[in-house]
Design a protein around this motif. Sequence first.
Motif, short mmCIF file in Angstrom:
data_model
loop_
_atom_site.label_atom_id
_atom_site.label_comp_id
_atom_site.label_asym_id
_atom_site.label_seq_id
_atom_site.Cartn_x
_atom_site.Cartn_y
_atom_site.Cartn_z
N PHE A 83 -9.68 2.48 -2.27
CA PHE A 83 -9.26 2.11 -0.84
C PHE A 83 -7.79 1.31 -0.94
O PHE A 83 -7.39 0.94 -1.96
CB PHE A 83 -10.42 1.14 -0.53
CG PHE A 83 -10.68 -0.31 -1.54
CD1 PHE A 83 -10.28 -1.41 -0.94
CD2 PHE A 83 -11.44 -0.27 -2.59
CE1 PHE A 83 -10.69 -2.80 -1.43
CE2 PHE A 83 -11.79 -1.37 -3.21
CZ PHE A 83 -11.23 -2.46 -2.74
N ILE A 84 -7.32 0.96 0.27
CA ILE A 84 -6.18 0.36 0.39
C ILE A 84 -6.29 -0.71 1.70
O ILE A 84 -7.34 -0.42 2.44
CB ILE A 84 -5.05 1.40 0.77
CG1 ILE A 84 -5.49 2.29 1.92
CG2 ILE A 84 -4.69 2.22 -0.55
CD1 ILE A 84 -4.41 3.12 2.46
N LEU A 85 -5.41 -1.57 1.64
CA LEU A 85 -5.24 -2.46 2.86
C LEU A 85 -4.21 -1.93 3.61
O LEU A 85 -3.18 -1.68 3.22
CB LEU A 85 -5.03 -3.94 2.54
CG LEU A 85 -4.99 -4.96 3.62
CD1 LEU A 85 -6.18 -5.19 4.22
CD2 LEU A 85 -4.38 -6.20 2.88
N GLU A 86 -4.49 -1.85 5.03
CA GLU A 86 -3.24 -1.44 5.97
C GLU A 86 -3.07 -2.47 6.81
O GLU A 86 -4.17 -3.22 7.40
CB GLU A 86 -3.88 -0.06 6.66
CG GLU A 86 -3.90 1.02 5.77
CD GLU A 86 -4.24 2.25 6.33
OE1 GLU A 86 -3.80 3.36 6.02
OE2 GLU A 86 -5.49 2.20 7.15
N TYR A 87 -2.07 -2.58 7.63
CA TYR A 87 -1.67 -3.56 8.54
C TYR A 87 -1.00 -2.81 9.96
O TYR A 87 -0.29 -1.78 9.72
CB TYR A 87 -1.00 -4.74 8.21
CG TYR A 87 0.54 -4.46 7.72
CD1 TYR A 87 1.49 -4.47 8.50
CD2 TYR A 87 0.65 -4.03 6.32
CE1 TYR A 87 2.80 -3.86 8.27
CE2 TYR A 87 2.03 -3.68 5.79
CZ TYR A 87 3.20 -3.84 6.84
OH TYR A 87 4.21 -3.31 6.31
N SER A 88 -1.22 -3.37 10.91
CA SER A 88 -0.57 -2.80 12.47
C SER A 88 0.13 -3.86 12.97
O SER A 88 -0.65 -5.01 13.02
CB SER A 88 -1.69 -2.10 13.07
OG SER A 88 -0.98 -1.74 14.53
N SER A 89 1.33 -3.70 13.49
CA SER A 89 2.02 -4.83 14.39
C SER A 89 2.23 -4.39 15.74
O SER A 89 3.06 -4.71 16.65
CB SER A 89 3.50 -5.07 13.56
OG SER A 89 3.41 -5.71 12.42
N ASP A 90 1.51 -3.24 16.22
CA ASP A 90 1.65 -2.72 17.35
C ASP A 90 0.24 -2.43 17.91
O ASP A 90 0.04 -1.57 18.62
CB ASP A 90 2.26 -1.33 17.35
CG ASP A 90 1.84 -0.21 16.52
OD1 ASP A 90 0.61 -0.40 15.97
OD2 ASP A 90 2.52 0.90 16.26
N ALA A 106 -0.17 -1.56 2.61
CA ALA A 106 0.31 -2.58 1.75
C ALA A 106 0.33 -1.55 0.28
O ALA A 106 -0.33 -0.64 -0.03
CB ALA A 106 -0.93 -3.58 1.45
N ASP A 107 1.20 -2.19 -0.49
CA ASP A 107 1.39 -1.34 -1.62
C ASP A 107 0.38 -1.29 -2.73
O ASP A 107 0.42 -0.06 -3.22
CB ASP A 107 2.54 -2.43 -2.57
CG ASP A 107 3.79 -2.18 -1.79
OD1 ASP A 107 4.19 -1.33 -1.00
OD2 ASP A 107 4.79 -3.28 -1.92
N GLN A 108 -0.33 -2.07 -2.96
CA GLN A 108 -1.43 -2.10 -3.87
C GLN A 108 -2.54 -0.95 -3.50
O GLN A 108 -3.18 -0.89 -2.40
CB GLN A 108 -1.94 -3.13 -4.06
CG GLN A 108 -3.10 -3.40 -5.33
CD GLN A 108 -3.55 -4.94 -5.25
OE1 GLN A 108 -2.87 -5.84 -4.81
NE2 GLN A 108 -4.20 -5.16 -6.13
N VAL A 109 -2.95 -0.04 -4.40
CA VAL A 109 -4.29 0.96 -4.37
C VAL A 109 -5.15 0.26 -5.28
O VAL A 109 -4.95 0.05 -6.41
CB VAL A 109 -3.83 2.28 -4.54
CG1 VAL A 109 -5.02 3.18 -4.41
CG2 VAL A 109 -2.83 2.80 -3.62
N ILE A 110 -6.47 -0.03 -4.62
CA ILE A 110 -7.53 -0.51 -5.63
C ILE A 110 -8.45 0.35 -6.01
O ILE A 110 -9.07 1.17 -5.22
CB ILE A 110 -8.05 -1.39 -4.69
CG1 ILE A 110 -7.18 -2.69 -4.27
CG2 ILE A 110 -9.21 -2.32 -5.68
CD1 ILE A 110 -7.56 -3.82 -3.75
#
Length: 188
Positions: free
Chosen positions: A116-123, A131-135
């Motif tokens: 899993f990954i963490l993602e972010y949105s500014s729109d 985000a860079d890290q893959v867990i």
Amino acid sequence: MKKMLVFLLLGMSQLAFAQKGKPYPGFPEKFETPLAETKSKYGKGEVVFKSGNWTLEQALIGDAADKDRFKGKQAIRMQQNLDAPSLLQMNFDLPNGASKVSFQYGAYGKDRSCTFILEYSSDEGKTWSRADQVITDASDGLSTATFKFDIKGNVRFRINKIGLGSSEKEASIKNGRLNIDDFTVYQN
């Protein structure tokens, strides 16, 4: 003039100290209320937690004391063996950017780990950046993931449990169920 400059500098440093690095109000999101019965089936649905409105896609609120990994009484449980992603997604923006995000995670019961990954949105959630890290190391206890950022302005986050297919059909696929708890966003 000196007094004004000192006051101005003190005021600016207090303002910066008061915001940067502090968790947003309503965080950490512990997913404690509402109760698990509110979203007890996989599929897609919205739930209003303490921090705001979240979408749970192929996810539910889990409270199985012997299998779900949580602090408190419940956590988010994300589905296993899917080809499509499972998502835990904020449906609201935080106004002061982000300096850090942390959360706890673990494998449900005796399930295999997952990716899993963490993602972010500014729109406002129209597009998402990873985000860079893959867990990939979820286990039968709780671990803490921490991501550092320097995001300015509006931002929202989601956890994307990647759909790798069925681990029952292919032994090398790690796509077990995942628990998420204590999700915290820090202001920038």
